[in-house]
Design a protein around this motif. Structure first.
Motif, mmCIF file in Angstrom:
data_model
loop_
_atom_site.group_PDB
_atom_site.id
_atom_site.type_symbol
_atom_site.label_atom_id
_atom_site.label_comp_id
_atom_site.label_asym_id
_atom_site.label_seq_id
_atom_site.Cartn_x
_atom_site.Cartn_y
_atom_site.Cartn_z
ATOM 1 N N TYR A 23 6.373 69.638 -2.186
ATOM 2 C CA TYR A 23 5.630 68.386 -2.315
ATOM 3 C C TYR A 23 4.388 68.638 -3.167
ATOM 4 C CZ TYR A 23 8.377 66.401 1.537
ATOM 5 O OH TYR A 23 9.387 65.920 2.334
ATOM 6 N N ILE A 24 4.281 67.941 -4.289
ATOM 7 C CA ILE A 24 3.149 68.078 -5.205
ATOM 8 C C ILE A 24 2.343 66.788 -5.168
ATOM 9 C CG2 ILE A 24 2.468 68.416 -7.620
ATOM 10 C CD1 ILE A 24 3.750 70.900 -6.295
ATOM 11 N N SER A 25 1.058 66.894 -4.768
ATOM 12 C CA SER A 25 0.219 65.711 -4.678
ATOM 13 C C SER A 25 -0.138 65.223 -6.089
ATOM 14 C CB SER A 25 -1.042 65.987 -3.867
ATOM 15 O OG SER A 25 -1.822 67.010 -4.436
ATOM 16 N N VAL A 26 -0.049 63.908 -6.261
ATOM 17 C CA VAL A 26 -0.318 63.300 -7.563
ATOM 18 C C VAL A 26 -1.351 62.195 -7.412
ATOM 19 C CG1 VAL A 26 1.929 63.880 -8.579
ATOM 20 C CG2 VAL A 26 1.667 61.730 -7.328
ATOM 21 N N LYS A 27 -2.029 61.860 -8.526
ATOM 22 C CA LYS A 27 -3.041 60.810 -8.522
ATOM 23 C C LYS A 27 -2.405 59.447 -8.537
ATOM 24 C CE LYS A 27 -6.625 63.579 -10.578
ATOM 25 N NZ LYS A 27 -7.618 63.735 -11.599
ATOM 26 N N ASP B 154 -7.787 73.531 -10.737
ATOM 27 C CA ASP B 154 -6.390 73.169 -10.979
ATOM 28 C C ASP B 154 -5.538 74.413 -10.763
ATOM 29 O OD1 ASP B 154 -6.890 74.747 -13.227
ATOM 30 O OD2 ASP B 154 -7.046 73.036 -14.579
ATOM 31 N N GLU B 155 -4.371 74.471 -11.399
ATOM 32 C CA GLU B 155 -3.489 75.628 -11.177
ATOM 33 C C GLU B 155 -4.056 76.934 -11.727
ATOM 34 O OE1 GLU B 155 -1.915 73.845 -15.053
ATOM 35 O OE2 GLU B 155 -2.523 73.023 -13.136
ATOM 36 N N THR B 156 -5.140 76.864 -12.493
ATOM 37 C CA THR B 156 -5.725 78.091 -13.052
ATOM 38 C C THR B 156 -6.814 78.692 -12.157
ATOM 39 O OG1 THR B 156 -7.409 76.886 -14.302
ATOM 40 C CG2 THR B 156 -5.293 77.279 -15.408
ATOM 41 N N GLY B 157 -7.279 77.956 -11.152
ATOM 42 C CA GLY B 157 -8.373 78.431 -10.307
ATOM 43 C C GLY B 157 -7.907 78.900 -8.937
ATOM 44 N N PRO B 158 -8.847 79.442 -8.161
ATOM 45 C CA PRO B 158 -8.519 79.878 -6.798
ATOM 46 C C PRO B 158 -8.138 78.695 -5.896
ATOM 47 C CG PRO B 158 -10.586 80.857 -7.534
ATOM 48 C CD PRO B 158 -10.220 79.803 -8.533
ATOM 49 N N GLU C 289 9.113 75.236 -13.050
ATOM 50 C CA GLU C 289 9.467 73.883 -13.482
ATOM 51 C C GLU C 289 8.303 72.920 -13.220
ATOM 52 O OE1 GLU C 289 12.739 70.856 -11.836
ATOM 53 O OE2 GLU C 289 13.563 72.734 -12.583
ATOM 54 N N ILE C 290 7.647 73.070 -12.053
ATOM 55 C CA ILE C 290 6.504 72.220 -11.705
ATOM 56 C C ILE C 290 5.361 72.430 -12.694
ATOM 57 C CG2 ILE C 290 4.672 71.856 -9.973
ATOM 58 C CD1 ILE C 290 6.971 72.486 -7.846
ATOM 59 N N TRP C 291 5.083 73.696 -13.049
ATOM 60 C CA TRP C 291 3.998 73.964 -14.008
ATOM 61 C C TRP C 291 4.307 73.334 -15.363
ATOM 62 C CZ3 TRP C 291 4.206 79.615 -12.078
ATOM 63 C CH2 TRP C 291 3.497 79.709 -10.875
ATOM 64 N N GLU C 292 5.556 73.335 -15.757
ATOM 65 C CA GLU C 292 5.948 72.681 -17.013
ATOM 66 C C GLU C 292 5.778 71.166 -16.870
ATOM 67 O OE1 GLU C 292 6.888 72.538 -20.888
ATOM 68 O OE2 GLU C 292 6.581 74.376 -19.746
ATOM 69 N N SER D 9 3.757 69.647 -14.965
ATOM 70 C CA SER D 9 2.314 69.366 -14.863
ATOM 71 C C SER D 9 1.644 69.168 -16.219
ATOM 72 C CB SER D 9 1.596 70.506 -14.137
ATOM 73 O OG SER D 9 2.032 70.604 -12.810
ATOM 74 N N LYS D 10 2.245 69.689 -17.261
ATOM 75 C CA LYS D 10 1.670 69.509 -18.604
ATOM 76 C C LYS D 10 1.699 68.041 -19.022
ATOM 77 C CE LYS D 10 3.030 74.089 -20.234
ATOM 78 N NZ LYS D 10 3.921 74.821 -21.158
ATOM 79 N N TYR D 11 2.613 67.258 -18.424
ATOM 80 C CA TYR D 11 2.813 65.860 -18.837
ATOM 81 C C TYR D 11 2.543 64.863 -17.708
ATOM 82 C CZ TYR D 11 5.201 68.615 -22.314
ATOM 83 O OH TYR D 11 5.479 69.560 -23.263
ATOM 84 N N ASN D 12 2.185 65.360 -16.532
ATOM 85 C CA ASN D 12 1.957 64.505 -15.364
ATOM 86 C C ASN D 12 0.680 64.936 -14.670
ATOM 87 O OD1 ASN D 12 4.691 62.895 -14.941
ATOM 88 N ND2 ASN D 12 5.208 64.953 -15.622
#
Length: 162
Positions: free
Chosen positions: A158-162, A71-75, A124-127, A129-132
């Protein structure tokens, strides 16, 4: 949450081919100043990469985030380039990716200094992401005619979502 988030909706974006130069990094490395993104951008411009790409769809630059290990924490891999029509030999030093069809939420930065507004929108996206639920498949920043002036530009992310 900002009012910008309430305006975002899920869209479906078709598969596309991308040609560019890439490197592996992580958000942790970037935030510590040990990342590769600034030097990747410098090399992209210094080596006239956009001009070297054959069969461009247009002159927009895409910053592609892909091959997430988690996720956003990995490479992950970041690549700078553009969308292409398939069927050309890949020039030396560049790599081709196929970005699969996916659902995306599009975040549009405010107009301002591009380096500043892009970082601000990623925060803003990282914030958000906590709820989406992000897909961590392929995300990308689109630098089109609205971002030609680096001091007064606007970028779509563009952020890919499930």
């Amino acid at each position: 949450m900002s009012s910008l988030l309430s305006k975002n909706e899920v869209i479906r974006h078709r598969e596309f081919r991308f040609l560019g130069m890439g490197a592996v990094t992580s958000n942790q490395a970037e935030l510590k100043g040990e990342g590769v993104i600034p030097s990747l951008w410098s090399n992209f411009y210094a080596n006239n990469v956009l001009e070297r790409i054959p069969n461009k769809i247009n002159s927009s630059i895409i910053a592609l985030y892909t091959k997430y290990e988690s996720d956003e924490t990995g490479p992950y891999t970041i690549a700078l380039g553009t969308e292409i029509i398939e069927g050309q030999a890949v020039p030396s030093g560049l790599e081709e990716w196929v970005v699969p069809e996916s659902k995306y939420v599009v975040f549009t930065t405010r107009i301002g200094p591009v380096q500043e507004v892009v970082v601000e929108t990623w925060q803003e996206i990282w914030e958000w992401s906590k709820y989406n639920e992000r897909a961590f498949q392929s995300d990308f920043e689109l630098y089109d005619l609205r971002s030609v002036d680096p001091m007064n530009g606007q970028v779509d992310i563009y952020i890919s979502v499930k």
